[in-house]
Design an enzyme around this catalytic site. Structure first.
Site, PDB file in Angstrom:
ATOM      1  N   CYS A 257       0.806  -1.242   0.000  1.00 43.06           N
ATOM      2  CA  CYS A 257       0.000   0.000   0.000  1.00 43.06           C
ATOM      3  C   CYS A 257       0.827   1.273   0.000  1.00 43.06           C
ATOM      4  O   CYS A 257       0.778   2.040  -0.958  1.00 43.06           O
ATOM      5  CB  CYS A 257      -0.930  -0.005   1.210  1.00 43.06           C
ATOM      6  SG  CYS A 257      -2.131  -1.339   1.127  1.00 43.06           S
TER       7      CYS A 257
HETATM    8  N1  LIG Z   1      -3.158  -5.726   1.788  1.00 46.82           N
HETATM    9  C1  LIG Z   1      -3.586  -4.699   2.478  1.00 46.82           C
HETATM   10  O1  LIG Z   1      -3.200  -4.530   3.627  1.00 46.82           O
HETATM   11  C2  LIG Z   1      -4.574  -3.713   1.875  1.00 46.82           C
HETATM   12  C3  LIG Z   1      -5.219  -2.828   2.742  1.00 46.82           C
HETATM   13  C4  LIG Z   1      -6.148  -1.934   2.226  1.00 46.82           C
HETATM   14  C5  LIG Z   1      -6.381  -1.910   0.858  1.00 46.82           C
HETATM   15  N2  LIG Z   1      -5.732  -2.760   0.018  1.00 46.82           N
HETATM   16  C6  LIG Z   1      -6.052  -2.687  -1.406  1.00 46.82           C
HETATM   17  O2  LIG Z   1      -6.915  -3.771  -1.737  1.00 46.82           O
HETATM   18  C7  LIG Z   1      -6.647  -4.243  -3.058  1.00 46.82           C
HETATM   19  C8  LIG Z   1      -6.285  -5.720  -3.010  1.00 46.82           C
HETATM   20  O3  LIG Z   1      -5.096  -5.855  -2.239  1.00 46.82           O
HETATM   21  P1  LIG Z   1      -4.614  -7.257  -1.656  1.00 46.82           P
HETATM   22  O4  LIG Z   1      -3.510  -6.936  -0.693  1.00 46.82           O
HETATM   23  O5  LIG Z   1      -5.781  -8.047  -1.209  1.00 46.82           O
HETATM   24  O6  LIG Z   1      -3.988  -7.918  -2.966  1.00 46.82           O
HETATM   25  P2  LIG Z   1      -3.635  -9.474  -3.171  1.00 46.82           P
HETATM   26  O7  LIG Z   1      -2.631  -9.503  -4.280  1.00 46.82           O
HETATM   27  O8  LIG Z   1      -3.316 -10.093  -1.861  1.00 46.82           O
HETATM   28  O9  LIG Z   1      -5.007 -10.123  -3.660  1.00 46.82           O
HETATM   29  C9  LIG Z   1      -5.624  -9.786  -4.850  1.00 46.82           C
HETATM   30  C10 LIG Z   1      -6.183 -11.055  -5.476  1.00 46.82           C
HETATM   31  O10 LIG Z   1      -6.840 -10.694  -6.684  1.00 46.82           O
HETATM   32  C11 LIG Z   1      -6.613 -11.728  -7.622  1.00 46.82           C
HETATM   33  N3  LIG Z   1      -6.866 -11.196  -8.963  1.00 46.82           N
HETATM   34  C12 LIG Z   1      -6.053 -10.451  -9.745  1.00 46.82           C
HETATM   35  N4  LIG Z   1      -6.670 -10.150 -10.898  1.00 46.82           N
HETATM   36  C13 LIG Z   1      -7.912 -10.715 -10.836  1.00 46.82           C
HETATM   37  C14 LIG Z   1      -9.003 -10.761 -11.716  1.00 46.82           C
HETATM   38  N5  LIG Z   1      -8.984 -10.122 -12.898  1.00 46.82           N
HETATM   39  N6  LIG Z   1     -10.103 -11.446 -11.340  1.00 46.82           N
HETATM   40  C15 LIG Z   1     -10.139 -12.095 -10.131  1.00 46.82           C
HETATM   41  N7  LIG Z   1      -9.111 -12.082  -9.252  1.00 46.82           N
HETATM   42  C16 LIG Z   1      -8.026 -11.396  -9.600  1.00 46.82           C
HETATM   43  C17 LIG Z   1      -5.182 -12.160  -7.361  1.00 46.82           C
HETATM   44  O11 LIG Z   1      -4.937 -13.465  -7.854  1.00 46.82           O
HETATM   45  C18 LIG Z   1      -5.118 -12.082  -5.836  1.00 46.82           C
HETATM   46  O12 LIG Z   1      -5.438 -13.315  -5.240  1.00 46.82           O
HETATM   47  C19 LIG Z   1      -5.535  -3.351  -3.590  1.00 46.82           C
HETATM   48  O13 LIG Z   1      -6.095  -2.276  -4.284  1.00 46.82           O
HETATM   49  C20 LIG Z   1      -4.869  -2.835  -2.319  1.00 46.82           C
HETATM   50  O14 LIG Z   1      -4.248  -1.596  -2.542  1.00 46.82           O
HETATM   51  C21 LIG Z   1      -4.831  -3.674   0.511  1.00 46.82           C
END
Ligand SMILES: NC(=O)c1ccc[n+]([C@@H]2O[C@H](COP(=O)([O-])OP(=O)(O)OC[C@H]3O[C@@H](n4cnc5c(N)ncnc54)[C@H](O)[C@@H]3O)[C@@H](O)[C@H]2O)c1
Length: 412
Positions: A257
């Protein structure tokens, strides 16, 4: 209620499990077949969700790679990654791919909520037009909202339920539906007037952290030259009961992030003839930190009349924060690679990170990395490691997290 979650990562999986535990039927879609297979086998790959919790859902959660299974969901939440391109510009690829795929199965009456962190305007200008390729009208035939995720991996004191959740809808009805959805798993909802306000609120939170971490890191570089203990300074300032918020210096900024999200706003601001100076400056300072750490390592070895080349350096903790195994953008990677480039013999101990494949390194037992080490460096201070004991076992210790410094003075 029947709920679909797109993207089963750090954000999507805990959310899916929370809805399942609240008694709803959840179907999760991910393009990563290995993740889907693991979940189907009852195995979680996210620290905050134990495999036991997953198995206890007992049929209320199903994982799939097929978007078609979302057709029966009343609400669909999208939580796919929003990374940067190599030029540090927003990469909306996964978001747009998932939007197109959802559009292919979209049904009248469904609610679609975006949770991925992104710049203000994404929901209205990018997501909605793609969903409307279904032939349905947003705000009329189906509802659209944006609600940022505030999950902090590894944190125990605040949960999804006890952390207030911001929600902005395309219309009042969109917002009300999203409030109703999240009210099932969150105690406090914060409705705002638009998706843009909700999108920007998330970026403000992350930029606030990034700027304050950069501020204290810059001071840490200065106090290093001045011979002042930065931890003592922070401890003292933090005794002010108002108008000050504590941030601790460290080896730089990591995770998915903070090193990424602020640049979504910087990019968007350029369209409005603005340069977001704070974002750029904080990014620059935080990116310098691993180089500053390597300079301190060189000095610590120099004090022992040793060169970096061929010195045995034990890195303790290589994930980006304590208690988690996430190494994305972790400053430890930069430090290890800079030291490797200087010819050091780098080894690491991190119970959360089995290997750093790109660097050709594997986690080794603590005793093994400390035996014969010229220097140990605490990069990330994981719980359950006795860092004070580590200090007694090596000729030199560099503590980048301040965990072995003397305890702060107690209140009189
Ligand atoms: N990790 C954190 O602490 C956190 C906190 C707040 C916000 N976010 C935001 O949330 C969002 C997701 O982050 P995350 O950490 O969960 O990412 P992540 O990489 O852990 O998970 C995302 C998932 O989406 C899947 N994916 C990718 N493209 C896809 C598609 N077209 N269709 C279906 N699945 C698909 C991936 O395989 C993965 O499993 C980002 O925008 C991030 O900035 C993350």
């Amino acid at each position: 209620m029947s709920i679909g979650i797109v993207g089963l990562g750090y954000v999507g999986l805990p959310l899916a499990v929370a809805f399942g535990e609240a008694g709803h039927d959840v179907v999760g879609v991910d393009v990563d077949a290995r993740k889907v297979a693991a979940l189907r086998g009852g195995e979680s790959y996210v620290e905050d969700v134990s495999s036991d919790r997953l198995r206890a859902l007992d049929g209320r959660f199903g994982a799939t790679t097929r978007y078609a299974e979302l057709a029966g969901a009343e609400a669909i939440v999208i939580a796919v990654p929003t990374p940067l391109t190599e030029n540090r510009e927003p990469d909306l690829g996964p978001l747009l791919d998932s939007a197109r795929a959802v559009a292919g199965v979209l049904q009248a009456g469904q609610l679609v909520v975006l949770e991925s962190t992104t710049y203000p305007g994404t929901t209205r200008e990018q997501l909605v037009p793609l969903l409307e390729e279904s032939g349905l009208g947003a705000g009329r035939d189906f509802h659209v909202a944006y609600s940022p995720e505030r999950v902090d991996p590894g944190r125990r004191d605040f949960t999804l339920r006890t952390t207030a959740k911001v929600v902005g809808g395309l219309t009042d009805a969109c917002r009300e539906r999203a409030v109703d959805l999240y009210g099932r798993v969150c105690d406090t909802l914060v409705p705002v007037s638009s998706p843009e306000a909700a999108e920007l609120s998330k970026l403000l939170e992350n930029i606030f952290r990034s700027v304050n971490i950069a501020l204290v890191n810059e001071l840490a570089m200065l106090t290093d030259r001045m011979g002042i203990d930065i931890w003592e300074v922070v401890d003292a300032a933090a005794t002010k009961p108002y108008g000050f918020m504590r941030f601790d210096p460290g080896p730089g900024m990591g995770g998915h992030c903070l090193p990424v999200d602020p640049f979504y706003l910087a990019w968007r601001a350029r369209e409005f003839d603005m340069t977001t100076e704070f974002v750029e400056l904080a990014g620059r300072i935080n990116q310098q930190m691993p180089y500053h750490c390597v300079a301190r390592i060189e000095r610590a070895l120099n004090d022992q009349a040793k060169a970096v080349r061929a010195s045995k350096i034990a890195l303790l903790g290589v994930s980006y924060k304590a208690g988690v195994g996430d190494t994305r953008e972790s400053p430890a990677l930069k430090i290890a690679s800079l030291l490797g480039g200087l010819g050091a013999d780098v080894r690491y101990h991190d119970p959360y990170v089995p290997e750093l494949r790109d660097l050709g390194l594997r986690n080794e037992p603590l005793d093994d990395v400390l035996d014969g080490a010229d220097l140990a460096v605490i990069v990330t201070a994981h719980p359950d490691i006795d860092h004070h004991a580590v200090a007694t076992r090596v000729p030199a210790l560099l503590d980048l997290r301040g965990v072995t410094r003397r305890p702060a003075p107690v209140r009189a």
